[in-house]
Design a protein around this motif. Structure first.
Motif, PDB file in Angstrom:
ATOM      1  N   GLN A 207       0.829  -1.206   0.000  1.00 28.88           N
ATOM      2  CA  GLN A 207       0.000   0.000   0.000  1.00 28.88           C
ATOM      3  C   GLN A 207       0.868   1.262   0.000  1.00 28.88           C
ATOM      4  N   ASP A 208       0.363   2.304  -0.654  1.00 28.62           N
ATOM      5  CA  ASP A 208       1.043   3.610  -0.650  1.00 28.62           C
ATOM      6  C   ASP A 208      -0.016   4.687  -0.459  1.00 28.62           C
ATOM      7  N   THR A 209      -0.031   5.285   0.724  1.00 31.09           N
ATOM      8  CA  THR A 209      -0.948   6.409   0.953  1.00 31.09           C
ATOM      9  C   THR A 209      -0.117   7.688   0.862  1.00 31.09           C
ATOM     10  N   ILE A 210      -0.516   8.561  -0.072  1.00 31.70           N
ATOM     11  CA  ILE A 210       0.284   9.766  -0.315  1.00 31.70           C
ATOM     12  C   ILE A 210      -0.348  10.931   0.438  1.00 31.70           C
ATOM     13  N   LEU A 211       0.421  11.500   1.338  1.00 32.04           N
ATOM     14  CA  LEU A 211      -0.085  12.607   2.153  1.00 32.04           C
ATOM     15  C   LEU A 211       0.295  13.916   1.467  1.00 32.04           C
ATOM     16  N   LEU A 212      -0.703  14.687   1.114  1.00 28.69           N
ATOM     17  CA  LEU A 212      -0.458  15.932   0.374  1.00 28.69           C
ATOM     18  C   LEU A 212      -0.135  17.070   1.330  1.00 28.69           C
ATOM     19  N   VAL A 213       1.125  17.160   1.658  1.00 29.23           N
ATOM     20  CA  VAL A 213       1.600  18.201   2.574  1.00 29.23           C
ATOM     21  C   VAL A 213       1.579  19.555   1.869  1.00 29.23           C
ATOM     22  N   ALA A 260      14.506  -4.669   7.037  1.00 27.42           N
ATOM     23  CA  ALA A 260      15.582  -4.210   6.141  1.00 27.42           C
ATOM     24  C   ALA A 260      15.006  -3.314   5.037  1.00 27.42           C
ATOM     25  N   PHE A 261      13.807  -3.642   4.584  1.00 33.61           N
ATOM     26  CA  PHE A 261      13.144  -2.835   3.556  1.00 33.61           C
ATOM     27  C   PHE A 261      12.924  -1.406   4.067  1.00 33.61           C
ATOM     28  N   ILE A 262      12.400  -1.304   5.295  1.00 37.16           N
ATOM     29  CA  ILE A 262      12.139   0.008   5.902  1.00 37.16           C
ATOM     30  C   ILE A 262      13.430   0.831   5.974  1.00 37.16           C
ATOM     31  N   ALA A 263      14.483   0.195   6.488  1.00 40.20           N
ATOM     32  CA  ALA A 263      15.752   0.924   6.671  1.00 40.20           C
ATOM     33  C   ALA A 263      16.289   1.417   5.329  1.00 40.20           C
ATOM     34  N   LEU A 264      16.204   0.562   4.316  1.00 41.10           N
ATOM     35  CA  LEU A 264      16.765   0.944   3.015  1.00 41.10           C
ATOM     36  C   LEU A 264      15.937   2.062   2.365  1.00 41.10           C
ATOM     37  N   TYR A 300       4.998   5.818  15.935  1.00 42.87           N
ATOM     38  CA  TYR A 300       3.961   4.798  15.795  1.00 42.87           C
ATOM     39  C   TYR A 300       4.598   3.416  15.583  1.00 42.87           C
ATOM     40  N   ARG A 301       5.646   3.385  14.772  1.00 45.02           N
ATOM     41  CA  ARG A 301       6.309   2.105  14.489  1.00 45.02           C
ATOM     42  C   ARG A 301       6.891   1.521  15.779  1.00 45.02           C
ATOM     43  N   LYS A 302       7.455   2.415  16.592  1.00 44.51           N
ATOM     44  CA  LYS A 302       8.075   1.959  17.838  1.00 44.51           C
ATOM     45  C   LYS A 302       7.035   1.403  18.812  1.00 44.51           C
ATOM     46  N   THR A 303       5.898   2.091  18.911  1.00 44.90           N
ATOM     47  CA  THR A 303       4.915   1.687  19.908  1.00 44.90           C
ATOM     48  C   THR A 303       4.000   0.560  19.432  1.00 44.90           C
ATOM     49  N   SER A 304       3.804   0.427  18.138  1.00 49.07           N
ATOM     50  CA  SER A 304       2.830  -0.569  17.655  1.00 49.07           C
ATOM     51  C   SER A 304       3.470  -1.808  17.045  1.00 49.07           C
ATOM     52  N   GLY A 305       4.762  -1.716  16.706  1.00 50.10           N
ATOM     53  CA  GLY A 305       5.422  -2.846  16.026  1.00 50.10           C
ATOM     54  C   GLY A 305       5.027  -2.924  14.552  1.00 50.10           C
ATOM     55  N   SER A 306       4.348  -1.901  14.067  1.00 54.51           N
ATOM     56  CA  SER A 306       3.927  -1.883  12.659  1.00 54.51           C
ATOM     57  C   SER A 306       5.133  -1.804  11.718  1.00 54.51           C
ATOM     58  N   LYS A 307       4.927  -2.240  10.483  1.00 54.72           N
ATOM     59  CA  LYS A 307       6.001  -2.197   9.473  1.00 54.72           C
ATOM     60  C   LYS A 307       5.780  -1.040   8.498  1.00 54.72           C
ATOM     61  N   VAL A 308       5.109  -0.014   8.951  1.00 55.55           N
ATOM     62  CA  VAL A 308       4.881   1.159   8.100  1.00 55.55           C
ATOM     63  C   VAL A 308       6.198   1.930   7.926  1.00 55.55           C
ATOM     64  N   CYS A 309       6.399   2.512   6.752  1.00 54.86           N
ATOM     65  CA  CYS A 309       7.560   3.393   6.565  1.00 54.86           C
ATOM     66  C   CYS A 309       7.198   4.502   5.590  1.00 54.86           C
ATOM     67  N   TYR A 322       3.125   0.519   3.347  1.00 55.01           N
ATOM     68  CA  TYR A 322       2.852  -0.524   4.349  1.00 55.01           C
ATOM     69  C   TYR A 322       2.252  -1.774   3.698  1.00 55.01           C
ATOM     70  N   PRO A 323       2.437  -2.943   4.383  1.00 51.06           N
ATOM     71  CA  PRO A 323       1.906  -4.194   3.834  1.00 51.06           C
ATOM     72  C   PRO A 323       0.374  -4.192   3.846  1.00 51.06           C
ATOM     73  N   GLU A 324      -0.194  -4.947   2.904  1.00 52.70           N
ATOM     74  CA  GLU A 324      -1.654  -4.987   2.775  1.00 52.70           C
ATOM     75  C   GLU A 324      -2.330  -5.434   4.076  1.00 52.70           C
ATOM     76  N   LYS A 325      -1.695  -6.397   4.770  1.00 53.63           N
ATOM     77  CA  LYS A 325      -2.358  -6.908   5.988  1.00 53.63           C
ATOM     78  C   LYS A 325      -2.428  -5.864   7.112  1.00 53.63           C
ATOM     79  N   GLU A 326      -1.667  -4.797   6.980  1.00 55.86           N
ATOM     80  CA  GLU A 326      -1.728  -3.734   8.001  1.00 55.86           C
ATOM     81  C   GLU A 326      -2.610  -2.566   7.551  1.00 55.86           C
ATOM     82  N   ALA A 327      -3.323  -2.760   6.435  1.00 54.86           N
ATOM     83  CA  ALA A 327      -4.027  -1.626   5.812  1.00 54.86           C
ATOM     84  C   ALA A 327      -5.022  -0.937   6.768  1.00 54.86           C
ATOM     85  N   GLU A 328      -5.849  -1.734   7.409  1.00 53.87           N
ATOM     86  CA  GLU A 328      -6.914  -1.139   8.229  1.00 53.87           C
ATOM     87  C   GLU A 328      -6.333  -0.297   9.375  1.00 53.87           C
TER      88      GLU A 328
END
Ligand SMILES: Nc1ncnc2c1ncn2[C@@H]1O[C@H](COP(=O)(O)OP(=O)(O)OP(=O)(O)O)[C@@H](O)[C@H]1O
Ligand SMILES: C[C@@](O)(CCOP(=O)(O)OP(=O)(O)O)CC(=O)O
Length: 359
Positions: A207-213, A260-264, A300-309, A322-328
Motif C-alpha cells: 500500500q502507498d498512501t500519499i499525504l499531500l503536505v 531491512a526494507f524500511i531501513a533501506l 507509531y512504528r516503535k509503539t505498535s510494532g507496525s512495518k509502516v515506513c 505498508y503491507p496490505e495486511k496492516e491496511a486497516e
C-alpha cells in the motif's frame, strides 16, 4: 543515445488521421534516480513500485499536415489549453524525432488528465510522459505493422525515458528497474525492465498512501535537481550507495525482510533530500509538516510494532508505505494522527499496480 534497433527503416502504411488513448500510472522509487548524464542516461540504477490510482490518461489525435518542416501540437489539461506543458513536450519531440520520423508529418492534439496534482513531487512527469510515449508508439505501430508486443513496450519505455527519466519505469508493474546493474539480468540504461526475480508475498498489494503536505508546484523541478549532482561533493559516493542498495534490495524482496526494507527505503528518501540540501545552490524541499509526519511514523512504528515506513520524492509530500495486511490499522493511524499535517486534510490511497493500459 539512440539504439539503432529503435530507428524504423521505413513505414509500410499511410494514415491521414486518427487517435489513440492510453492510461499510464505514476511510480514511486525505492532506490532513487538522482543524477544523470547526457541523453537521459542515469548515473545509477533505480527501482520503483508502479502505482495504480495515481495516473495520467492521454488521448493523442493526429491529422496529416501539408508542411512537414516542424512540430505542431496543442496540449489540453482537463480540457483547458495548457501552453506551459508545451516546452517539455517540444524537448521530448526533439529528442525522439529520429526514432519516430512521422512526428513532423502530423498535427497532434494532446488531451490529458491526471488523477493527482501535477508538479508537486508525485511524478506527474512519469505518468504524463509515459502515457504520451505510448500514444505515439500506437501511431508508430499503425504505420509499421510489424512491431512485436515486447518491442512495443521496450521502445515505448525508451521513448518515455527521453521525456522524463522516471517515466520509463511506469509502463509495467509491479516493480521496475531502470539502469544497468550487474546483478539484474536484462537491466539497461536505455529503458525500464520488469523486475525479473522472485518477490516475497509480504510485498503483494503493498500500500502507498500519499499525504499531500503541499499541493503547490515545487520550487525546483527534478530536472534542475539532477543537474545539481554534476560536481556535487558527495555524488560519487551516492552513486555507489545506490548500486549497493539495489543489490541489497534483491535479497530483501526475496526474503520479505520488512525491517531491512524500511531501513533501506527511508535512508534512500533522506539521502535524496540530503543531496538537495548539500548542492550548490542548496534547497530544502521538505516542509515542517513533512518532518512532523516522519516523526509520527517513527513513534507509531516503535509503539505498535507496525512495518509502516515513508518515502519521499523531490518534494514535500510523503508516501506512506505498508503491507496490505496492516491496511486497516495504518489507515486508522493516518486518519487520527497524520491528516492534521496535510493541506486541506488531503491524501490519496494507492497501492502497487500493474502498469499502463490502452483505452
Ligand atoms: N499529463 C501530463 N501530460 C504531459 N506532461 C505532463 C503531464 N503532467 C505533468 N506533465 C509535465 O511534467 C512536469 C512536472 O514534472 P516535475 O518533474 O517538475 O514534477 P513531478 O513529476 O510532479 O515530480 P517528481 O518527478 O519530482 O516526482 C509538468 O510541468 C509538465 O511539463
Ligand atoms: C526524485 C525522483 O522522482 C526523480 C525523478 O526525476 P524525473 O524523472 O522527474 O527527472 P527528469 O529525467 O529530469 O524528467 C526519483 C525517482 O523517481 O527515481
Amino acid at each position: 543515445m539512440v539504439e539503432e534497433h529503435f530507428i524504423p527503416k521505413k513505414y509500410t502504411n499511410s494514415i491521414d488521421n486518427g487517435s489513440f488513448t492510453w492510461s499510464s500510472p505514476s511510480n514511486i522509487a525505492l532506490v532513487k534516480y538522482w543524477g544523470k548524464k547526457e541523453h537521459q542516461i542515469p548515473e545509477n540504477p533505480s527501482i520503483s513500485f508502479t502505482l495504480n490510482h495515481c495516473k495520467t490518461t492521454t488521448k493523442v489525435s493526429f491529422s496529416k499536415k501539408e508542411d512537414a518542416s516542424g512540430f505542431s501540437f496543442d496540449v489540453f489539461l482537463d480540457n483547458e489549453k495548457k501552453d506551459d506543458f508545451k516546452p517539455k513536450i517540444e524537448t521530448f519531440f526533439k529528442r525522439i524525432d529520429v526514432c519516430l520520423p512521422f512526428l513532423k508529418d502530423y498535427h497532434f492534439k494532446i488531451e490529458t488528465t491526471n488523477t493527482f496534482p501535477h508538479s508537486s513531487g508525485i511524478a506527474s512527469s512519469a505518468s504524463g510522459m509515459s502515457a504520451l510515449a505510448l500514444c505515439l508508439m500506437s501511431i508508430e505501430a499503425e504505420l509499421s505493422l510489424d512491431i512485436s508486443k515486447e518491442d512495443f513496450t521496450k521502445k515505448a519505455s525508451f521513448l518515455a525515458r527521453l521525456g522524463s527519466g522516471s517515466a520509463c519505469r511506469s509502463l509495467e508493474g509491479d516493480l521496475v528497474v531502470w539502469g544497468k546493474h550487474d546483478a539484474i539480468t536484462g537491466s539497461s540504461n536505455l529503458f525500464g525492465v520488469k523486475y525479473p526475480y522472485q518477490v516475497h508475498s509480504n510485498f503483494k498489494n503493498y500500500q502507498d498512501t500519499i499525504l499531500l503536505v503541499d499541493k503547490g508546484e515545487k520550487q525546483v523541478s527534478s530536472t534542475v535537481g539532477h543537474n545539481l549532482m554534476h560536481g556535487h561533493p558527495f555524488a560519487q559516493e551516492r552513486f555507489k550507495q545506490a548500486n549497493k542498495n539495489l543489490s541489497d534490495m534483491i535479497s530483501i524482496l526475496k526474503e520479505g525482510d520488512l525491517d531491512a526494507f524500511i531501513a533501506l527505503v527511508e535512508s534512500e528518501a533522506l539521502t535524496l533530500h540530503a543531496m538537495m540540501m548539500t548542492s550548490m545552490p542548496y534547497f530544502i524541499l521538505m516542509k515542517p509538516n513533512t518532518l512532523e509526519i516522519i516523526n509520527k511514523i517513527w513513534e507509531y512504528r516503535k509503539t505498535s510494532g507496525s512495518k509502516v515506513c515513508f518515502t519521499l520524492d523531490a518534494g514535500a509530500n510523503v508516501h506512506v508505505l505498508y503491507p496490505e495486511k496492516e491496511a486497516e490499522k495504518t489507515l486508522e493511524f493516518i486518519q487520527n494522527e497524520l491528516l492534521a499535517y496535510c493541506q486541506g486534510g488531503q491524501y490519496i490511497c494507492d497501492q502497487i499496480g500493474i502498469g499502463a493500459n490502452q483505452l
